[in-house]
Enzyme design. Structure first.
Site, PDB file in Angstrom:
ATOM      1  N   LEU A 226     -62.049 -81.621 -54.243  1.00 53.25           N
ATOM      2  CA  LEU A 226     -62.868 -81.897 -52.800  1.00 53.25           C
ATOM      3  C   LEU A 226     -62.193 -82.440 -51.820  1.00 53.25           C
ATOM      4  O   LEU A 226     -62.479 -82.405 -50.446  1.00 53.25           O
ATOM      5  CB  LEU A 226     -63.962 -82.751 -53.115  1.00 53.25           C
ATOM      6  CG  LEU A 226     -65.164 -82.086 -54.006  1.00 53.25           C
ATOM      7  CD1 LEU A 226     -66.215 -82.845 -54.430  1.00 53.25           C
ATOM      8  CD2 LEU A 226     -65.599 -80.825 -53.388  1.00 53.25           C
ATOM      9  N   CYS A 227     -61.128 -83.206 -52.146  1.00 57.91           N
ATOM     10  CA  CYS A 227     -60.596 -84.154 -50.968  1.00 57.91           C
ATOM     11  C   CYS A 227     -59.573 -83.219 -50.261  1.00 57.91           C
ATOM     12  O   CYS A 227     -59.573 -83.250 -49.072  1.00 57.91           O
ATOM     13  CB  CYS A 227     -59.524 -85.188 -51.698  1.00 57.91           C
ATOM     14  SG  CYS A 227     -58.340 -84.603 -53.012  1.00 57.91           S
ATOM     15  N   THR A 228     -59.077 -82.066 -50.646  1.00 57.71           N
ATOM     16  CA  THR A 228     -58.345 -80.978 -50.134  1.00 57.71           C
ATOM     17  C   THR A 228     -59.220 -80.216 -49.268  1.00 57.71           C
ATOM     18  O   THR A 228     -59.005 -80.094 -47.885  1.00 57.71           O
ATOM     19  CB  THR A 228     -57.662 -80.177 -50.961  1.00 57.71           C
ATOM     20  OG1 THR A 228     -56.728 -80.788 -51.886  1.00 57.71           O
ATOM     21  CG2 THR A 228     -56.848 -78.899 -50.244  1.00 57.71           C
TER      22      THR A 228
END
Length: 461
Positions: A226-228
């Site tokens: 999700l951070c990407t």
């Protein structure tokens, strides 16, 4: 002379075609398999014209899925002599299906796949009856699946395969010695394709590995951190998944995303385009959006044809025993040339679906209530049980419903399980639950200890 010869040949070809469509030679190729003895036949094979008559009039086959693989299966089964075929599919025809799902035409877009496929097969292959079912597989009662001699899967979902696997395994009954009752085995033929790769497998619940036994064959689904997605998107797929997994929940709170809803998919596509423009990422298309959200791998018509032909041949073997069957699992790869191999797989003796009983060790003083609590905490049954009912050798030990049976069997909850099982130190309990599509068999073994139960003092049922 040449013209006369050509005319004669053309006339002969037309006569042969007419015979093959409606005359006695229509099934000549099938007769070569069914009316002659051989050295590679299956057990119990008895050649004769009665086999073809049985295929056409008595044998009932259920095809689940009327997509790329399902269209091929329906065509192959109808041309292999099967006269009674049912097909079930919940989808309608999309314009993107037309490049490989050959039973459909542009005027069919928006219509139920099962209904159009059934009508077109009956139109092209005389004498076959194809009954369509436009619904979800879960909407059919379990007894519906019991009516077919063979079930064949043309699905693109692990969840749907698991459901049907649990249904056919639920029909399975084991004898006292742990061997399966052969009359309760429902053969299942499963086909699947992914681009230039495909598989076909034959499942005899209780004899060969079921679908649940070999879940390890399926690779894990590709996911993105999700951070990407939120901070450093680098590909069109990242933009699409950001719109799907993050933006939808933020901007359309309380609304469940439906991948089959065109308006929902268009919204994801529009948001992904904006995300791509923000990070200078190109290549986002509507078809790619559908593929990423639905985890769709491009379908290859030739792969569907090869896998469906393999499945149809195995179904014909099961129905007639004209040849020995596949040894469990066939793999096909067409990326560089053609590579096919058949590999045997081992049955999981402790499978929660098809085994004679999942082993559970308990203390010899445990009560029925504590045993139920132990099942609910067991990680092997996670998400499978919520309110289990328990029976032993046809006797209801505890029933969650209806209320009258729950009240009648409630006193058993405080009794020792060993006593309820007639003092046997091991045995198979049948577990039923609303989350299960079939019966969960649990092989209970009582651990020996100093606090053994004296059966003369155990309260009976």
């Amino acid at each position: 002379m040449g013209a006369a010869a050509d005319s004669q040949a053309l006339g002969l070809a037309k006569l042969t075609m007419a015979d093959s469509l409606g005359g006695s030679s229509r099934w000549v190729d099938l007769d070569r398999l069914l009316v002659r003895p051989g050295n590679l036949v299956g057990p119990g094979f008895e050649p004769g014209p009665e086999l073809l008559e049985s295929l056409q009039n008595d044998f009932r086959v259920l095809v689940i899925g009327a997509g790329g693989l399902g269209c091929e299966l329906l065509k192959d089964l109808a041309l292999s002599g099967f006269g009674l075929i049912h097909v079930i599919d919940m989808d309608t025809i999309d314009v993107s299906n037309l490049n490989r799902q050959f039973l459909f035409r542009i005027q069919d877009v928006g219509k139920p796949k099962a209904e159009v496929a059934a009508a077109r097969v009956m139109q092209r292959v005389k004498g076959v009856t194809v009954v369509p079912h436009f619904c979800r597989i879960e909407e059919k009662d379990v007894s519906f699946y019991q009516d077919f001699q063979i079930i064949v899967l043309g699905l693109d979902s692990i969840e749907a395969r698991s459901y049907i696997n649990s249904v056919v395994c639920g029909f399975l009954v084991y004898e006292e010695d742990g061997s399966p009752d052969m009359t309760t085995i429902k053969p299942l033929v499963d086909g699947g394709t992914e681009g230039f790769r495909g598989h076909a497998r034959v499942i005899y619940p209780g004899l060969t590995p079921c679908f649940h036994c070999s879940l390890w064959l399926f690779p894990p689904q590709v996911t993105f951190p999700l951070c990407t997605l939120a901070e450093t998107p680098r590909s069109p797929a990242h933009c699409i998944e950001y719109a799907h997994l993050i933006q939808w929940g933020q901007e359309r709170q309380g609304e469940t995303f439906d991948a089959d809803n065109p308006e929902h998919m268009k919204w994801i596509y529009d948001q992904a385009l904006k995300r791509g423009a923000q990070f200078n990422i190109s290549g986002i298309t509507y078809s790619l959006t559908q593929g990423v959200v639905k985890n769709i791998v491009p379908a290859i018509a030739s792969t569907n044809a090869i896998v469906a032909a393999t499945c149809a041949l195995e179904i014909l073997k099961i129905a007639t025993m004209f040849s020995t069957g596949m040894d469990v699992y066939m793999q096909y790869t067409g990326t560089e040339g053609i590579y096919m191999r058949t590999v045997p797989h081992d049955k999981d003796p402790n499978c929660t679906m098809c085994s004679a009983g999942v082993p559970v060790d308990v203390d010899n003083t445990i009560t029925l209530q504590k045993f139920i609590d132990q099942l609910l905490k067991d990680s092997r049954f996670k998400l499978k049980l919520s309110k289990p009912s328990v029976s032993y050798h046809g006797t209801n030990l505890y029933m969650q419903a209806p209320p009258v049976l729950e009240e009648m069997t409630r006193p058993n909850l405080q009794l020792p399980l060993l006593g309820l099982m007639d003092g046997n130190t091991s045995g198979v309990l049948n577990i039923n639950d609303r989350r299960l599509t079939g019966v969960l068999r649990v092989r209970v073994t009582f651990k020996e200890g100093p606090d053994s139960v004296d059966m003369d003092t155990v309260g009976g049922v």
